[in-house]
Design an enzyme around this catalytic site. Sequence first.
Site, PDB file in Angstrom:
ATOM      1  N   ARG A   1      38.188  52.129  51.265  1.00 35.57           N
ATOM      2  CA  ARG A   1      37.382  51.999  50.038  1.00 35.57           C
ATOM      3  C   ARG A   1      37.102  53.370  49.410  1.00 35.57           C
ATOM      4  NH1 ARG A   1      35.914  46.893  48.873  1.00 35.57           N
ATOM      5  NH2 ARG A   1      34.169  47.531  47.554  1.00 35.57           N
TER       6      ARG A   1
ATOM      7  N   GLU B   1      40.781  37.976  55.552  1.00 33.26           N
ATOM      8  CA  GLU B   1      41.808  38.294  54.559  1.00 33.26           C
ATOM      9  C   GLU B   1      43.145  38.625  55.221  1.00 33.26           C
ATOM     10  OE1 GLU B   1      38.672  39.949  51.168  1.00 33.26           O
ATOM     11  OE2 GLU B   1      40.155  41.315  52.009  1.00 33.26           O
TER      12      GLU B   1
ATOM     13  N   LYS C   1      47.919  45.757  43.373  1.00 36.77           N
ATOM     14  CA  LYS C   1      47.818  44.706  42.361  1.00 36.77           C
ATOM     15  C   LYS C   1      48.940  44.789  41.324  1.00 36.77           C
ATOM     16  CE  LYS C   1      42.767  44.258  42.778  1.00 36.77           C
ATOM     17  NZ  LYS C   1      41.491  44.157  42.023  1.00 36.77           N
TER      18      LYS C   1
ATOM     19  N   ARG D   1      42.073  54.677  42.179  1.00 41.55           N
ATOM     20  CA  ARG D   1      41.661  54.070  40.908  1.00 41.55           C
ATOM     21  C   ARG D   1      41.481  55.127  39.813  1.00 41.55           C
ATOM     22  NH1 ARG D   1      37.847  49.523  43.787  1.00 41.55           N
ATOM     23  NH2 ARG D   1      39.314  47.766  43.636  1.00 41.55           N
TER      24      ARG D   1
ATOM     25  N   TYR E   1      40.171  34.708  46.176  1.00 37.30           N
ATOM     26  CA  TYR E   1      38.983  35.234  45.488  1.00 37.30           C
ATOM     27  C   TYR E   1      37.861  34.197  45.356  1.00 37.30           C
ATOM     28  CZ  TYR E   1      40.941  39.788  44.153  1.00 37.30           C
ATOM     29  OH  TYR E   1      41.431  41.076  44.157  1.00 37.30           O
TER      30      TYR E   1
ATOM     31  N   ASN F   1      42.705  47.225  38.210  1.00 38.40           N
ATOM     32  CA  ASN F   1      42.284  48.429  38.935  1.00 38.40           C
ATOM     33  C   ASN F   1      43.135  48.729  40.163  1.00 38.40           C
ATOM     34  OD1 ASN F   1      41.269  46.410  40.528  1.00 38.40           O
ATOM     35  ND2 ASN F   1      39.148  47.119  40.494  1.00 38.40           N
TER      36      ASN F   1
ATOM     37  N   HIS G   1      43.122  46.322  45.891  1.00 35.23           N
ATOM     38  CA  HIS G   1      42.019  45.588  46.524  1.00 35.23           C
ATOM     39  C   HIS G   1      41.874  46.101  47.950  1.00 35.23           C
ATOM     40  CE1 HIS G   1      39.622  42.354  48.296  1.00 35.23           C
ATOM     41  NE2 HIS G   1      40.471  42.430  49.304  1.00 35.23           N
TER      42      HIS G   1
ATOM     43  N   THR H   1      35.167  50.520  41.755  1.00 33.78           N
ATOM     44  CA  THR H   1      35.807  49.368  41.108  1.00 33.78           C
ATOM     45  C   THR H   1      36.224  49.686  39.678  1.00 33.78           C
ATOM     46  OG1 THR H   1      34.337  47.981  42.426  1.00 33.78           O
ATOM     47  CG2 THR H   1      35.512  46.901  40.618  1.00 33.78           C
TER      48      THR H   1
ATOM     49  N   PHE I   1      34.311  36.695  35.293  1.00 32.90           N
ATOM     50  CA  PHE I   1      35.673  37.227  35.219  1.00 32.90           C
ATOM     51  C   PHE I   1      36.658  36.518  36.159  1.00 32.90           C
ATOM     52  CE2 PHE I   1      33.168  39.940  38.120  1.00 32.90           C
ATOM     53  CZ  PHE I   1      33.915  39.827  39.290  1.00 32.90           C
TER      54      PHE I   1
END
Length: 138
Positions: free
Chosen positions: A85, A126, A9, A102, A49, A112, A115, A91, A57
């Site tokens: 993950r 995706e 990100k 993270r 998203y 964060n 993704h 998150t 948010f």
Amino acid sequence: IERTLSIIKPDATRRNLTGKINAKFEEAGLRIVAQKRIFLSLAQAQKFYEVHKDRPFFGELTEFMASEPVVVQVLEGEGAIAKNREVMGATNPANAEDGTIRKEFALSVGENSVHGSDAPETAAEEIAYFFSGLELVG
Ligand code: GTP
Ligand code: MG
């Protein structure tokens, strides 16, 4: 063999952390089989998203994702979706385990750093959103 979509990100690309984050993936046995740096438009971020469109948010999230370049990538490996993950961590970085991306790099629950797809169906969607089959080189 499983594949998952990952995004590094804007908070991480801005701080020049692409290589350090990729090292975490590779150390965990995930192989980067496709990767490109792109600058999402707001419309592209909103489409990506879409599942979160009713969340409070959503505006903040999509504006953030369209604020600076991201690196989109496909990671491959045994159980790649769950493994990614695990490497990403929770998150909210305040809840992330030591050694996770993270925990080490994220600034906040919004900024964060990464993704990762959350299930086989979303991973397939995706990946197809960003890459053609020809761009996946296993
Ligand atoms: P992703 O891998 O990015 O999907 O993270 P996730 O599955 O751990 O989180 P989730 O799908 O619930 O939320 C998607 C993204 O929305 C998160 O990664 C955050 O960047 C963002 N997000 C979630 N909760 C908040 C919040 O309370 N505030 C803000 N600003 N962003 C949030
Ligand atoms: Mg998610």
